[in-house]
Design an enzyme around this catalytic site. Structure first.
Site, PDB file in Angstrom:
ATOM      1  N   LYS A   1      11.715  15.884 -77.528  1.00  0.00           N
ATOM      2  CA  LYS A   1      11.809  16.978 -78.824  1.00  0.00           C
ATOM      3  C   LYS A   1      11.603  16.335 -80.224  1.00  0.00           C
ATOM      4  CE  LYS A   1      15.392  19.857 -78.242  1.00  0.00           C
ATOM      5  NZ  LYS A   1      16.726  19.855 -77.896  1.00  0.00           N
TER       6      LYS A   1
ATOM      7  N   MET B   1      21.884  17.934 -71.744  1.00  0.00           N
ATOM      8  CA  MET B   1      23.006  17.303 -72.505  1.00  0.00           C
ATOM      9  C   MET B   1      23.367  18.157 -73.763  1.00  0.00           C
ATOM     10  SD  MET B   1      20.832  13.607 -72.670  1.00  0.00           S
ATOM     11  CE  MET B   1      19.146  14.644 -72.905  1.00  0.00           C
TER      12      MET B   1
ATOM     13  N   HIS C   1      18.799  29.963 -68.338  1.00  0.00           N
ATOM     14  CA  HIS C   1      18.708  28.786 -67.451  1.00  0.00           C
ATOM     15  C   HIS C   1      18.333  28.589 -66.229  1.00  0.00           C
ATOM     16  CE1 HIS C   1      21.513  25.711 -65.450  1.00  0.00           C
ATOM     17  NE2 HIS C   1      20.907  24.854 -66.111  1.00  0.00           N
TER      18      HIS C   1
ATOM     19  N   ARG D   1       7.531  21.929 -76.151  1.00  0.00           N
ATOM     20  CA  ARG D   1       7.305  20.901 -75.154  1.00  0.00           C
ATOM     21  C   ARG D   1       6.553  21.344 -74.050  1.00  0.00           C
ATOM     22  NH1 ARG D   1      13.474  22.085 -73.337  1.00  0.00           N
ATOM     23  NH2 ARG D   1      13.211  23.898 -72.548  1.00  0.00           N
TER      24      ARG D   1
ATOM     25  N   CYS E   1      -3.357   5.783 -40.552  1.00  0.00           N
ATOM     26  CA  CYS E   1      -2.717   7.305 -40.078  1.00  0.00           C
ATOM     27  C   CYS E   1      -1.089   7.322 -39.818  1.00  0.00           C
ATOM     28  CB  CYS E   1      -3.557   7.465 -38.648  1.00  0.00           C
ATOM     29  SG  CYS E   1      -3.025   6.171 -37.258  1.00  0.00           S
TER      30      CYS E   1
ATOM     31  N   SER F   1      -7.460   1.486 -37.726  1.00  0.00           N
ATOM     32  CA  SER F   1      -6.730   2.618 -38.476  1.00  0.00           C
ATOM     33  C   SER F   1      -5.237   1.970 -38.443  1.00  0.00           C
ATOM     34  CB  SER F   1      -6.950   3.735 -37.449  1.00  0.00           C
ATOM     35  OG  SER F   1      -5.855   4.686 -38.012  1.00  0.00           O
TER      36      SER F   1
HETATM   37  C1  PEP Z   1       1.915   4.690 -36.482  1.00  0.00           C
HETATM   38  O1  PEP Z   1       2.622   3.727 -35.816  1.00  0.00           O
HETATM   39  O2  PEP Z   1       1.800   4.655 -37.718  1.00  0.00           O
HETATM   40  C2  PEP Z   1       1.217   5.686 -35.871  1.00  0.00           C
HETATM   41  C3  PEP Z   1       0.330   6.655 -36.325  1.00  0.00           C
HETATM   42  O3  PEP Z   1       1.521   5.897 -34.507  1.00  0.00           O
HETATM   43  P1  PEP Z   1       2.896   6.705 -33.888  1.00  0.00           P
HETATM   44  O4  PEP Z   1       3.504   7.420 -35.027  1.00  0.00           O
HETATM   45  O5  PEP Z   1       2.221   7.819 -32.984  1.00  0.00           O
HETATM   46  O6  PEP Z   1       3.627   5.697 -33.196  1.00  0.00           O
END
Ligand code: PEP
Ligand code: MG
Length: 915
Positions: free
Chosen positions: A23, A103, A454, A338, A867, A799
């Protein structure tokens, strides 16, 4: 005094929010770009921290305050504490990060018995002066002296009642004088001292009170909830500003506005105002204000000035602004601005439109949106097909729909919320002290206040549905009920609110998943232009694959085949396969499973064509497909009892004193069928006992199953490759990948690759076509990380399974950690984040970096992705970009977040490198 603790609005650095608070910095900036801001100064956040540490104001601070008050006196032509021409000031809090209402603020400071007379003479308006006085005594009493609001409210209500007046505006000067007298009396009774007449004493106490409010419960809770760390905001500044009055008559007004509509993002004048009122009346929702468009009729000239102010603010800040203004006797003052807090819909739309208007660049359009905010867009909306009749309507204050049980106070909401109930919090109006109720509630409904009250502002910030100012609702907090005409809604009754329309319904109304707006598509297409990381999805069915595609996934990074095994038409076959006590019997079950799996893969490849699909071979331990030992024992007991019953034996309730579910319907079954069922369950029980493992997650699973039961992996590989052949035959472009879980040695990978090679040959000759696909491995064991260089001899891709890799690195399981000690670790700073949500860049991340480096040494074009669940988390995505992964893969609803985060990762890569 060596340190500079105070800056006037003409001198403060408008960019230094950490020192001056948001502010204060903006007041400086607005003053310096020539907007009409009342004169004032900022006491820095550093002064606040020093005060909180030493329990006293820094040396020399009060003298410096006096010097700056003198400057305001010169600029305003008024004198602080002067009997004839008194200067009044406001004392406002403001930290680096906006924390609306968390505040304290004090208005009309500088009033006392002397200056009050001056104010009456100066304005010729005794009513106005007494009104200002009673407001000041109450606010100062509450904030600086810690007196409960109620002590004042009781007197206020009593005078009103005695005078037979309903609305505050009906009170005349004499009533307000009486009220002021009573309030002074309250202060004396509550503190044992008279109200401070010395204006500098008032100022000093107020500055200290504002500093103290930084450590108040409200503010501390808010910072914890929104993860505001000391690095982001540390201490509050204090802004001392000359008062301007919106309540000196009908040529005065006060209002709040957004430079664009914060609920929808539409580029229009948006806001509310009240004629002859003070700013707090609008924000607190005490009187229901008028929409700003009406100002165009009521004060056309000032409306034009307001439009001009709005345009200047946006052009200067290149961001939607949330501003407050006051019109004092025909002059417009800007009191605050703001960056506007908006919901995701509005953020996305304003980004796209401001870019199209040339106000901001594409990069700015992307960077101004926190990726996590996009999750709101996946919030449910009311099913438009629903025929339910609303029972009342209020103002649509924060979009999205929600249902839940009605609760009338924040404490109960918190309790019920903790117990897992869905809650709608109903209040007349909300105050900052209700904040814990907001956290617990699905939605908020108030009977008073406007779209900038609010309740509305806080709910929007949290992305929760909110309806404000539903005036048909009479809320009786004591009786825990809301009344609409003859209808009584009691605590615990379920209602549905639609924050986009303001409509209120009884009961639970069906909701639908929202669809992607054109603006979001545009914004995310810009994100894709910058992002280097691709975003894939963790999905296992064609239906989810189509959903992921519609969210912008460009591949499937993880198809967990075991999820396909769990469908009701496959599970019996999977169980037969597990129960098989020899290879032939197992092969028979697998032969029946094979065409089903092949069709699954074919559909999945088709749904995702032409993008890559990574199919992971079976991972979980076998016992996961069987009932538990306990359940089987109970079922066998139940079957035996039932057998006794059909044999005509007496079975008493005592014999039946079992908590079992008898498989139904039973009455048409004969003894023979039951005997077979018992035999099967006993076999399953035997198998479950055989399969028992002390620590199944670190046991017989993943590729280890493929080594023990090669026929299972072979069946899966054949299903995948035949599906590839069928798609290729049809001319469907696909990029299939076969992935092996839980690998620890090169030899495991070589073995599985040998299955693949053999089956590939067979399928190629069977279909007469060449098959194109990749073969690779998950990296989710520490050993795989350390042997990555050699794994890459066989694996064409890696992966990272960071769910398992995190467990392995930390040596604790997610379930036990989250249920037992992780909250303590996070709260006490032993561990900064939950590593199962936010990738642990320093530990797990280092293993990943090492893996990627050695994998690339062996195979420079190796494809690498992630993944594990962290793959959908923005901060983790920045790390993945940093180590140059090719893609992140996450659950379908996180794909928009990941796409935007991937663009941020690229745009902010230099900052990341610098730490
Ligand atoms: C992992 O372990 O990150 C994964 C993707 O496999 P899962 O969660 O199926 O064990
Ligand atoms: Mg795993």
């Amino acid at each position: 005094m060596t340190e500079k603790y105070i800056y006037s609005f003409q001198k403060g650095d408008g960019k230094n929010k950490v020192l001056l608070g948001g502010k204060g910095a903006n007041l400086c900036e607005m003053t310096q770009i020539g907007l009409n801001v009342p004169p004032g100064f900022v006491i820095t956040t550093k002064a606040c921290l020093d005060y909180l540490e030493n329990h006293q104001l820094p040396d020399g601070l009060l003298e410096d305050v006096k010097a700056h008050i003198a400057e305001i006196e010169t600029l305003s032509g008024k004198q602080f504490g002067d009997r004839r021409n008194p200067l009044l000031v406001s004392v406002r809090s403001g930290s680096a990060i906006s924390m609306p209402g968390m505040m304290d603020t004090i208005l009309n400071l500088g009033l006392n018995a002397q200056t009050l007379t001056g104010l009456i003479e100066q304005t010729g308006d005794a009513r106005f002066a007494y009104d200002a006085y009673r407001r000041f005594i109450q606010l100062f009493g509450k904030v600086a002296l810690g007196i409960d609001d109620q002590k004042f409210d009781l007197h206020f209500a009593a005078v009103k009642k005695q005078a037979g007046i309903k609305s505050d505006v009906g009170l005349d000067a004499e009533h307000l004088r009486q009220i002021s007298e009573l309030f002074l009396q309250v202060v004396l009774e509550e503190t044992g001292k008279p109200f401070p007449e010395n204006v500098y004493e008032q100022l000093e106490l107020s500055i200290k009170a504002v500093f103290n409010s930084w450590m108040g419960k409200r503010a501390v809770d808010y910072r914890r909830e929104f993860h505001i760390t000391p690095k982001m905001a540390n201490g509050t500044a204090v802004n001392v500003v000359a008062m301007v009055f919106g309540n000196m008559g009908n040529d005065c007004a006060t209002g709040v506005g957004f430079t664009r509509n914060p609920g929808t993002g539409v580029n229009e004048m948006y806001g509310e105002y009240l004629v002859n009122a003070q700013g707090e009346d609008v924000v607190a929702g005490i009187r229901t204000p008028k929409p700003v468009h009406e100002l165009a009729q009521e004060m056309p000239d000032l409306y034009k000035q307001l439009v001009d102010l709005r345009n200047k603010l946006e052009a200067h800040y290149q961001e939607v602004q949330d501003y407050e203004y006051t019109i004092e006797r025909g002059i417009l003052f800007c009191l605050q601005t703001r960056n506007g807090k908006m919901n995701a819909t509005a953020m996305v739309r304003t980004s796209v439109e401001m870019m199209a208007e040339g106000l901001i660049s594409k990069e700015q359009a992307l960077l101004r949106i926190n990726p996590e905010l996009l999750e709101q867009l996946l919030h449910p909306q009311l099913d438009p097909e629903n025929k339910a009749q609303p029972v009342a309507q209020g103002l649509p204050a924060s979009p999205g729909a929600a249902f839940g049980k009605c609760v009338f106070d924040a404490d109960t909401a918190e309790l019920m919320g903790r117990a897992g109930e869905r809650i709608i919090l109903l209040r007349e109006e909300t105050k900052p002290e209700d904040i814990h109720g907001f956290f617990a509630a699905q939605g908020i409904l108030t009977s008073r206040g406007g779209k900038t009250s609010h309740a509305a502002v806080v709910a929007r910030g949290m992305g929760k549905a909110c309806i404000a100012g539903a005036e048909d609702l009479q809320i009786d907090v004591r009786a825990h009920q809301a009344i609409i005409g003859d209808l009584h809604i009691r605590e615990g009754d379920t209602i549905t609110i639609d924050g986009s329309t303001g409509l209120i319904y009884l009961g639970e109304i069906a909701m639908i998943e929202p669809s992607f707006s054109e603006e979001l598509k545009t914004l995310l297409s810009w994100a894709d232009e910058f992002a280097e990381l691709k975003v894939h999805a963790n999905v296992d069915t064609p239906e989810r694959a189509r959903m992921a595609l519609s969210y912008g996934a460009t591949g499937i990074g993880l198809c967990r085949t075991e999820r396909m095994f769990n469908a009701s038409d496959r599970l019996p076959l999977v169980i037969d396969m597990i129960l098989a006590d020899n290879k032939e019997a197992r092969q028979q079950a697998l032969t029946r499973l094979f065409p089903i799996q092949r069709d699954d893969f074919q559909q999945l490849f088709e749904a995702m064509s032409p993008y890559p699909v990574t199919v992971r071979l079976l991972d979980p331990p076998m016992h996961e497909f069987l009932p538990s030992e306990h359940q089987l024992e109970d079922e066998i007991k139940a079957l035996n009892l039932y057998k006794l019953m059909i044999q005509g034996q007496q079975v008493t309730l005592d014999t039946l004193g079992l908590q079992v579910l008898l498989p139904t319907p039973f009455n048409h079954l004969n003894e023979d069928v039951i005997n077979k069922a018992i035999a099967k369950k006993e076999l399953m029980l035997k198998k479950v006992k055989e399969l028992y493992e002390v620590n199944p997650m670190l046991g017989h699973r993943g590729v280890r199953l493929g080594m023990s039961y090669p026929e299972i992996y072979q069946m899966q590989i054949r299903s995948i490759l035949e599906a590839v052949a069928l798609c290729t035959q049809q001319g469907t472009p696909i990029l299939p990948e076969i992935m092996v879980p839980q690998v620890i040695t090169l030899q495991e990978l070589i073995k599985v690759k040998s299955f693949v090679d053999q089956i590939q040959q067979e399928v190629e000759s069977q279909y007469g076509i060449a098959l194109e696909f990749k073969f690779g491995t998950m990296v989710e064991t520490v050993r795989a990380c350390t042997r990555a260089g050699e794994l890459a001899q066989v694996a064409e891709f890696f992966s990272f399974g960071t769910n398992d890799l995190t467990q392995a690195t930390f040596s604790f399981s997610r379930e036990d950690a989250e249920n037992k000690f992780l909250p303590l670790y996070n709260e006490t700073g032993l561990l900064e984040d939950n590593p199962f949500e936010v990738l642990d860049a320093k530990g797990v991340g280092q293993l990943m970096k090492m893996t990627a480096d050695s994998g690339r040494l062996t195979r420079p074009d190796i494809k690498i992705g992630i993944c594990g669940e962290q793959g959908g988390h923005p901060q983790s995505i920045r790390f993945c970009h940093h180590i140059k992964l090719d893609y992140v893969s996450c659950s379908a609803p996180r794909i928009p977040i990941a796409r935007l985060a991937a663009a941020h990762a690229k745009l902010l890569e230099d900052d990341y490198r610098m730490g």
